[in-house]
Design an enzyme around this catalytic site. Structure first.
Site, PDB file in Angstrom:
ATOM      1  N   ASP A 170      17.589  48.634  33.530  1.00 17.52           N
ATOM      2  CA  ASP A 170      18.550  49.328  32.676  1.00 17.52           C
ATOM      3  C   ASP A 170      19.807  48.467  32.589  1.00 17.52           C
ATOM      4  O   ASP A 170      20.350  48.058  33.615  1.00 17.52           O
ATOM      5  CB  ASP A 170      18.869  50.702  33.269  1.00 17.52           C
ATOM      6  CG  ASP A 170      19.899  51.485  32.479  1.00 17.52           C
ATOM      7  OD1 ASP A 170      20.199  51.100  31.328  1.00 17.52           O
ATOM      8  OD2 ASP A 170      20.402  52.484  33.012  1.00 17.52           O
ATOM      9  N   SER A 191      23.574  58.820  30.414  1.00 18.69           N
ATOM     10  CA  SER A 191      23.973  57.714  29.549  1.00 18.69           C
ATOM     11  C   SER A 191      25.391  57.926  29.009  1.00 18.69           C
ATOM     12  O   SER A 191      26.331  58.092  29.765  1.00 18.69           O
ATOM     13  CB  SER A 191      22.946  57.561  28.417  1.00 18.69           C
ATOM     14  OG  SER A 191      23.125  56.366  27.701  1.00 18.69           O
ATOM     15  N   HIS A 218      15.969  53.198  31.643  1.00 21.31           N
ATOM     16  CA  HIS A 218      16.906  54.108  30.983  1.00 21.31           C
ATOM     17  C   HIS A 218      16.146  55.212  30.247  1.00 21.31           C
ATOM     18  O   HIS A 218      15.236  54.942  29.469  1.00 21.31           O
ATOM     19  CB  HIS A 218      17.768  53.335  29.991  1.00 21.31           C
ATOM     20  CG  HIS A 218      19.002  54.073  29.577  1.00 21.31           C
ATOM     21  ND1 HIS A 218      20.173  54.021  30.299  1.00 21.31           N
ATOM     22  CD2 HIS A 218      19.248  54.893  28.531  1.00 21.31           C
ATOM     23  CE1 HIS A 218      21.094  54.764  29.709  1.00 21.31           C
ATOM     24  NE2 HIS A 218      20.552  55.311  28.644  1.00 21.31           N
TER      25      HIS A 218
END
Length: 316
Positions: free
Chosen positions: A256, A102, A286
């Site tokens: 995501d 991320s 995610h």
């Protein structure tokens, strides 16, 4: 343990082996506000044990107590220290991989722009980027449209936190969701790198509507100008820098909002001759890799993605 005053935790392989070993530096996600060594302990331990790798996890300072770019500066210092002193930890400095998920993956792409220009440090052997955030130019790519209300990353909340992290203040999220922070000249300049037109058609099936940006706001642009720096939006880095990046493992997930950031980054790497190992989880979301080691809470794709990461590392 401290690397240049930055706390880190080192995870060692479970079994003894020939030295020097492979090394991996992990930078965690969390929009600069969240994340900890404890939260990533199972994940880092799994990699260390399953791939016979020395794993270093960085505990960088968090916002809002430590405003941007404190996170990048701390990670850059810690990574530089490890590359320079890898031998002290039984690691071959030519076999160090930089990895993150991320916003942590974004930090990897950001600090690597400086690292590849240094001649006094060994070059990173590879990158591992899991569902990376890579641009703040267009928040209406197909994946943002499709997954705007999919946990754990709700589009509006992520943009609010991201802009608070970047600017230290609350800005008009609704206008940013309409891309009102982007002047027409920047939108035109970077269309070659960031555009729904560059996303393969197969990823536009579930949801994609042609998007018309809202009225441009000069005040919003001035407040968010940092977002257009390549250290904040790595997809905006120049080709001359990107083509010096190492071989990359890239994981994207269908459900995501950052999926298309990864797809666009894959294209840019390939266009610049950087080898890419890409894994896309059609049932993924995610943060799925953080379920590693949670038994019944693991999804089938959790273990599948971890196996792919291990296979990539074992090539070095």
């Amino acid at each position: 343990m401290l690397f240049e005053a930055v706390p880190v935790r080192v995870y060692w392989p479970r079994t003894a082996g020939a030295e020097p070993r492979r090394g991996l530096v992990w930078i965690h996600g969390g929009v600069g506000f969240f994340g900890s060594l404890r939260a990533y302990e199972r994940f880092c331990r799994f990699i260390a044990w399953e791939s016979t790798t020395v794993v270093v996890c960085i505990k960088f300072p968090l916002a809002p107590e430590h405003p941007y770019p404190a996170q990048q500066l701390s990670c850059y210092a810690a990574v530089s220290h490890f590359l320079k002193n890898a031998g002290d930890y039984g690691v071959d400095p030519q076999r160090v991989v930089l990895a993150g998920d991320s916003s942590g993956a974004a930090i990897i792409a950001a600090i690597s722009q400086q690292l590849v220009m240094r001649t006094d440090l060994p070059r990173a052997r590879g990158h591992v980027l899991l569902y990376p955030f890579l641009q703040a130019l267009d928040f209406n790519l197909p994946s943002y449209q499709q997954n705007h209300s999919v946990p754990i990353l709700f589009k509006k909340r992520v943009i609010r936190l991201g802009m608070l992290y970047l600017t230290g203040r609350n800005v008009n999220v609704d206008e940013i969701m309409g891309n009102a922070h982007v002047p027409q000249e920047l939108r035109a300049k970077y269309r070659k790198w960031i555009s729904a037109e560059l996303i393969p058609e197969e990823f536009k099936v579930l949801a994609h509507e042609p998007f018309v940006p809202g009225p441009f706001s000069e005040d919003l642009y001035q407040a968010c100008k940092k977002a257009f720096e390549p250290t904040c939006s790595p997809l905006l880095m120049e080709d001359v820098i990107l083509r010096r990046f190492p071989e990359t493992f890239l994981l994207t997930c269908e459900y995501d909002i950052f999926r298309d950031d990864g797809l666009l980054y894959k294209k840019r790497l390939e266009d610049n001759g950087v080898p890419v190992t890409w894994r896309h989880l059609k049932d993924g979301f995610h943060g799925i890799c953080l379920l590693t080691g949670l038994g019944p809470l693991e999804f089938p794709s959790t273990r599948k993605s971890m196996k792919s990461i291990i296979q990539f590392l074992e090539r070095f």
